[in-house]
Design a protein around this motif. Structure first.
Motif, short mmCIF file in Angstrom:
data_model
loop_
_atom_site.label_atom_id
_atom_site.label_comp_id
_atom_site.label_asym_id
_atom_site.label_seq_id
_atom_site.Cartn_x
_atom_site.Cartn_y
_atom_site.Cartn_z
N ALA A 81 58.61 3.37 22.80
CA ALA A 81 59.73 4.27 23.05
C ALA A 81 60.35 4.00 24.41
N PRO A 82 61.65 4.23 24.55
CA PRO A 82 62.30 4.16 25.87
C PRO A 82 61.93 5.37 26.72
N GLU A 88 65.09 -3.15 24.18
CA GLU A 88 64.94 -1.83 23.58
C GLU A 88 64.82 -1.96 22.07
N ASP A 89 63.80 -1.31 21.54
CA ASP A 89 63.57 -1.28 20.11
C ASP A 89 63.65 0.17 19.68
N ASP A 90 64.84 0.59 19.28
CA ASP A 90 65.06 1.99 18.93
C ASP A 90 64.64 2.28 17.50
N TRP A 105 59.80 2.46 17.46
CA TRP A 105 59.17 3.65 18.03
C TRP A 105 59.49 4.90 17.22
N ARG A 106 60.75 4.95 16.67
CA ARG A 106 61.08 6.12 15.86
C ARG A 106 60.26 6.14 14.57
#
Length: 926
Positions: free
Chosen positions: A763-764, A720-722, A725-726
Motif C-alpha cells: 500500500a502507498p 505504485e501498485d494501486d 494492495w487493494r
C-alpha cells in the motif's frame, strides 16, 4: 323546239335529281351555251344523289372536263319537263334553286379557276357525310388524280390514310373519324390518331404494324402537310372564304416543313412508355424516304431533296435520342438499343458498329475525340434537348455514335456483372459525374458482386478485367500495369487506379476469394504496393470482425477475419498490425465461451472490445455473470494478455502528457487487475481460501523496494501498485461466515492478518492508516479468541486432572490449579500486545527477522531491540488442533509464536512504510 335558258336549267335540275345522267348528258350537249361547266357542276353538286355509284357519271364528268360533249344525229333533245311554265315562272323558279358554291371552307386554298377540282372535293365530302362510304370517294376521285396536284395531294394525304385505317389495316374496328373531322386534325393529334391502334396491338405481341402504319398512314398524311399549313395561313390572313391564288410551294419559305417533327416526338415519347415498341418502329421503318403512297404517286410529285435529307437526319437523331430517353435496364433493352444504332448507321450509310456484348479480351472500340467530349455539357442530356438539331450527343455523327456504342457496351457489361444502369445514367456518370458519385456507384456495384459468392474464381478474374475496362475505356484486357495514371474516358475514370484496385481487392476478400487475391496482388504482377494490400486485408478483416455477432472462430464474421489473417499470414509474416489483429481474435474467441451481457440486456459482441474504453473491465463482467469463473484464472489472464497485444488501451492515466506505458508494463498491470477481479469474485462467493491462495501465491510488488531517492531522504521510490494492495486489503478485511468458529476462526484470523500484512507492504503511505486499523481490529479479535481458547483449555485440563486415576489425594486441588495457571499467565503477560509506537521503534531491526514468506530476508541490525528467536518451522494451526505447543512448556519463551510472527511482519511493513516518519533508521540493502 328551242327552250329558254331558264327552262334548260330547270330541266337539267330535274334530270340531275332523277339521276338520269344520259339525258343530262344530251341536254348539256344541246345547250352548251346555257349549261356551262361551272353551272352544270353546281347542279350536279346540289341535286345529284350522293348514293349513286360514281362510275355512272365519272365518264360524263370526264367529257365535261375535256369539252368532248357532241350531239350525234340520232340523239334527240330530251323532252322538256317544264315546258308548261312561262318564261317568267321559269326564271322565278331558277332564282329559288340555291345552288351550292364550288368553293368552301373544306377545300384547300388554290387557283379559283380550277372549279372541277373544287367540285370533286366538295362532292367527296357530301358523299362521305351522306353515306359514310369511303370506297365511293375512291371511285369518284381516282380517275381524276392527274387533273390537279392539289387533288392528288388531298387524296394521298387525307383519303388514303382514312381508307387504309378503316378498311384495310383495321377493318374490325369502328371508324372513329369522319372525313371532315380527320381534316381538322393537326400535328400531334393526327399522329396519335394514326399510330395509336398499332401501339395498342404492339402491347400484346410483336408485330410489324408500327412500321407499316408509319409507312402507309403517317407518311401519306405528312405529304399534305404543306397544303394544310397553307390553308391555316390563309385563314389567318383573311376571314373571308377565298381561294388563294398563290402557286403550290410559294409559302414553303415562310413556313418550313416540320411534319416529321411530330413523328419524331411520338417515337421519343413511345420510348419512355415502351422502349421495345420504339425499337420495332425504328427497325421496321427507314424514315421519311420510306413512304407507301398506294400507287397514287407519280414521277412528277414534288419532293424536296433538301427537306428529305434534313428529315432523315432528324429521324436518325430521334433513334439515338430514344436510346438515351429509355429508363429500361434489362438485357433485351440494350440489344434493342444496338438494333437502333445499326438502323441509324444503315440509314446514314455509315460503318456499322461492332457486335454488342460484354467487354472481353477480344474487344476493340474506337475512342471518342477529346475535342468532342469538351463540347458536351450536362444540359445536352435533358429530355427536352434531345431533338434539338444542335445537340452534339444525339446529332448523328461518328463521334456521337462511337460514344453511344461505348455507353451501350458499358451498360451491357454492368448488367452482366449485376448492376444494370440506363444508358443515360451511365453517360451522366462518366461524362459529368464527380469522383464521389463514381465511388458511390462503384461501391454499389461491388456490393452486388459480394452478394453472389458462388461464382468461380475464373469468373471473378474476368469481372476484374471488365471493371478495369469500365474505369478506362482505353484499357486493354490482360495488359496489367502498375501505373496510377488518370483515365481520360470511362465510367469510373475519376477514381485513381490504386484506389480502384484496392476496392476490387476488398470485394475479393469479402467474397472469400482469398487464393485469387493472393495470386493477383501478392504473387503475380502486383498492380498495387504490398503495404496497400496489407492495409486492405486488415480493413476487411476488421469490418468482418466488427459485424460479427459471436466471437467464436468457427463461424460468422470472426471466422472470415481469421481466414483472411491465415491466408495473408505467409505474405506478411512480420506484420505487426496483423499480429495485433490475431491477438484480438484470440481474445474474442476465448470470451465467446463465457456468458456475457452488457447494459440493458444487450448481449456481448466482438465489436464491444474495440469500442469499449476499458476492455479489461469486460473480464470483471465475465466474473460477475459466470459463477466460479474465477477458478479459471489462467484462462482469464491469457485473455488479458491478448487484449494488451492487440494494443487495446488499458492505461490508467488520463493525462495525455504522460508518456505511454510500455507493453510489458501494460501486460503486468492487466494481469494485476485480472487477479484483483478474480480475488473480488472469489470473496463475493465466500471462497476465501481461493482468494487467500491468489493473494499469497500470485500477487507481488511490481518492483522490489529500492533505496530512498536523493530528493526525498528516507522515502522509498517504488512503482505504485494501486491494484495489488487493494486486492490484498479486501481479502484481509473479508469477514468469515458466522458458522465458522473455534480453531477454524482463529486460523482464518491468522490468514487475514497475513493478507493485511502483505497489503501493508504494497500500500502507498496515505493508505497505511486504514490498513493498520483493520489489522489492529483483527489482532484484537485474535487476542480474544486466544484468551477464550486458553480458558477453555485450562478448564479442560483442570477437569482432566481431577479425574486422573491414582492421583495424590493429599494435595490441595487449588494448588494444582494454581500451578497449572502460572505458566499460562506468564505466556499471557508475554503475549500482551505492543503499542503502535513500540512496534514502529523496533521496525527497522525486526525487518531482518521477519518470517514473511513473500519477502527476501533483509540484513539484520545489531541494534535490534527484539530478541532473536531460534529458528523453527512455521506451521499454521490446522482445524481442530491445539495451541498447546505454542502456549506452554519450559521453552515457551524461546519459540516464535504465530502472533509474534505477525507482529514482526507488521514491523517489517512499517519499516518500509511509515517507519521513516517515526525516526526509524532506513533499511539498507547490502
Amino acid at each position: 323546239m328551242a327552250q329558254s335558258p331558264a327552262h334548260v336549267v330547270l330541266q337539267a335540275v330535274q334530270l340531275a335529281t332523277d339521276a338520269d345522267v344520259p339525258a343530262l348528258r344530251q341536254l348539256t350537249a344541246h345547250y352548251p351555251e346555257t349549261l356551262k361547266l361551272d353551272l352544270i357542276l353546281r347542279i350536279l353538286l346540289t341535286y345529284l344523289p350522293e348514293s349513286i355509284e360514281p362510275p355512272l357519271y365519272t365518264g360524263f364528268l370526264r367529257d365535261l372536263l375535256s369539252g368532248r360533249l357532241t350531239v350525234h344525229g340520232d340523239d334527240a333533245t330530251p323532252p322538256s319537263l317544264v315546258e308548261d311554265l312561262s318564261d317568267n315562272e321559269a326564271r322565278h323558279q331558277v332564282r329559288k334553286l340555291h345552288l351550292l358554291p364550288l368553293t368552301g371552307p373544306l377545300t384547300f386554298g388554290g387557283d379559283s379557276s380550277d372549279s372541277f377540282t373544287c367540285f370533286l372535293m366538295r362532292r367527296a365530302h357530301l358523299i362521305e357525310a351522306e353515306t359514310g362510304s369511303l370506297p365511293l370517294l375512291q371511285q369518284l376521285l381516282e380517275p381524276f388524280l392527274d387533273h390537279s396536284d392539289l387533288l392528288r395531294t388531298w387524296v394521298i394525304s387525307t383519303l388514303l390514310p382514312l381508307l387504309r385505317l378503316d378498311y384495310e389495316y383495321y377493318p374490325q374496328t369502328v371508324p372513329s373519324y369522319s372525313l371532315e373531322a380527320f381534316e381538322k386534325l393537326e400535328g400531334t393529334s393526327a399522329v396519335n390518331a394514326l399510330l395509336s391502334p398499332a401501339a395498342r396491338q404492339g402491347n400484346q405481341h410483336q408485330s410489324p404494324e408500327l412500321g407499316r402504319d408509319l409507312r402507309g398512314l403517317v407518311g401519306p398524311w405528312i405529304y399534305g402537310e404543306t397544303l394544310r399549313k397553307r390553308r391555316k395561313l390563309d385563314r389567318r390572313r383573311s376571314s373571308s372564304i377565298a381561294v388563294s391564288k398563290a402557286p403550290v410551294g410559294a409559302e414553303e419559305d415562310i413556313i418550313p416543313n416540320t411534319g416529321w417533327d411530330y413523328v419524331n416526338e411520338w417515337i421519343l415519347n413511345l420510348s419512355l412508355r415502351d422502349f421495345s415498341q420504339a425499337v420495332h418502329a425504328v427497325e421496321q421503318w427507314e424514315g421519311p424516304r420510306d413512304v407507301d403512297y398506294g400507287g397514287w404517286d407519280d414521277d412528277h410529285m414534288e419532293k424536296d431533296e433538301t427537306v428529305l435529307r434534313s428529315s432523315t437526319e432528324m429521324y436518325a437523331q430521334t433513334g439515338l435520342a430514344a436510346i438515351y430517353a429509355s429508363h429500361d435496364t434489362s438485357g433485351p433493352t440494350f440489344e434493342g438499343a444496338y438494333s437502333i444504332l445499326e438502323q441509324v448507321a444503315h440509314i446514314l450509310d455509315v460503318q456499322t458498329p461492332p457486335e454488342l456484348r460484354p467487354v472481353s479480351a477480344a474487344f476493340t472500340a474506337d475512342l471518342v475525340s477529346s475535342e468532342y467530349l469538351m463540347s458536351l455539357s450536362q444540359a445536352h442530356l435533358r429530355y427536352n434537348a434531345f431533338l434539338h438539331k444542335s445537340n452534339p450527343i444525339t446529332k448523328p455523327s461518328k463521334s456521337s455514335m462511337d460514344l453511344l456504342y461505348l455507353l451501350l457496351v458499358s451498360a451491357c457489361t454492368l448488367e452482366s456483372i449485376g448492376l444494370p444502369m440506363a444508358c443515360r445514367g451511365i453517360a451522366d456518370l462518366s461524362l459529368f459525374g464527380k469522383s464521389v458519385d463514381q465511388r458511390t456507384v462503384f461501391r454499389k456495384l461491388l456490393h452486388s458482386l459480394q452478394a453472389t459468392k458462388a461464382r468461380e474464381e475464373k469468373t471473378w478474374a474476368r469481372i476484374r478485367q471488365q471493371l478495369l475496362w469500365l474505369r478506362d475505356w482505353s484499357y486493354v484486357i490482360g495488359n496489367e500495369s502498375n501505373d496510377d495514371q488518370d483515365a481520360e474516358q470511362g465510367v469510373f475514370c475519376k477514381i485513381g487506379k490504386v484506389e480502384f484496385e484496392i476496392e476490387i481487392l476488398k470485394a475479393f476478400l469479402i467474397g472469400t476469394r482469398y487464393k485469387l487475391a493472393l495470386d493477383i496482388y501478392c504473387r503475380q504482377s502486383q498492380p498495387i504496393p504490398l503495404h496497400e494490400v496489407e492495409k486492405a486485408a486488415q480493413q476487411v478483416a476488421l469490418t468482418a470482425y466488427d459485424n460479427a455477432s459471436n466471437g467464436n472462430r468457427s463461424r460468422g464474421g470472426v471466422k472470415r477475419a481469421s481466414d483472411i489473417l491465415a491466408s495473408f499470414g505467409e505474405c506478411f509474416s512480420e506484420s505487426r498490425e496483423l499480429k495485433r489483429m490475431s491477438s484480438l481474435l484470440s481474445a474474442s474467441h476465448a470470451l465467446s465461451f463465457y456468458t456475457l451481457t452488457l447494459q440493458h440486456g444487450v448481449p456481448f459482441q466482438p465489436v464491444n472490445i474495440r469500442v469499449h474504453p476499458d476492455p479489461i473491465s469486460l473480464i470483471g463482467k465475465v466474473l460477475n455473470q459466470n459463477p466460479r469463473s474465477y477458478t479459471k484464472l489462467d484462462d482469464l489472464l491469457d485473455i488479458g494478455r491478448h487484449l494488451v497485444r492487440a494494443c487495446v488501451e488499458i492505461s490508467q492515466q488520463e493525462d495525455n502528457l504522460i508518456p505511454p506505458i510500455p507493453e510489458e508494463q501494460q501486460m503486468l498491470i492487466a494481469e494485476r487487475r485480472i487477479m484483483a477481479m478474480a480475488i473480488d469474485a472469489a470473496l463475493a462467493e465466500n471462497d476465501f481460501d481461493t482468494a487467500y491462495t491468489y493473494v499469497v501465491n500470485r500477487l507481488a510488488p511490481l518492483q522490489p523496494p529500492r533505496e530512498a531517492s536523493p530528493g526525498f531522504p528516507g522515502k522509498p521510490t517504488t512503482q505504485e501498485d494501486d491494484i495489488s494492495w487493494r486486492a490484498a486489503y479486501q481479502a484481509g478485511r473479508h469477514q468469515p461466515p458466522t458458522r465458522v468458529n473455534g480453531p477454524s476462526k482463529l486460523r482464518r484470523l491468522e490468514q487475514r492478518m497475513e493478507l493485511l500484512s502483505q497489503a501493508l507492504l504494497l500500500a502507498p503511505s496515505p493508505a497505511l492508516e486504514e490498513v493498520l486499523a483493520t489489522w489492529r481490529r483483527c489482532e484484537e479479535d485474535m487476542n480474544v479468541l486466544v484468551a477464550q481458547e486458553t480458558e477453555d483449555e485450562e478448564k479442560w485440563d483442570n477437569k482432566g486432572d481431577r479425574k486422573i486415576p491414582g492421583g495424590f489425594s493429599g494435595e490441595d486441588p487449588r494448588l494444582l490449579v494454581q500451578k497449572a495457571r502460572e505458566p499460562t499467565r506468564g505466556a499471557m503477560n508475554e503475549e500482551a500486545p505492543m503499542g503502535l509506537f513500540d512496534v514502529a521503534r523496533g521496525a527497522a531491526a525486526a525487518l531482518s527477522k521477519s518470517a514473511f514468506p513473500l519477502r527476501n530476508p533483509l540484513p539484520g541490525s545489531t541494534n535490534s531491540p527484539i530478541k532473536e528467536p531460534r529458528p523453527r518451522p512455521v506451521s499454521i494451526t490446522s482445524e481442530g488442533a491445539s495451541d498447546q505447543d505454542s502456549l506452554s512448556g519450559a521453552e515457551g519463551e524461546g519459540r516464535i509464536r504465530k502472533r509474534d510472527m505477525v507482529s514482526n511482519m507488521v514491523a517489517g511493513g512499517l519499516a518500509s512504510g511509515i517507519g521513516w516518519v517515526l525516526g526509524a533508521p532506513p533499511v539498507r540493502h547490502e
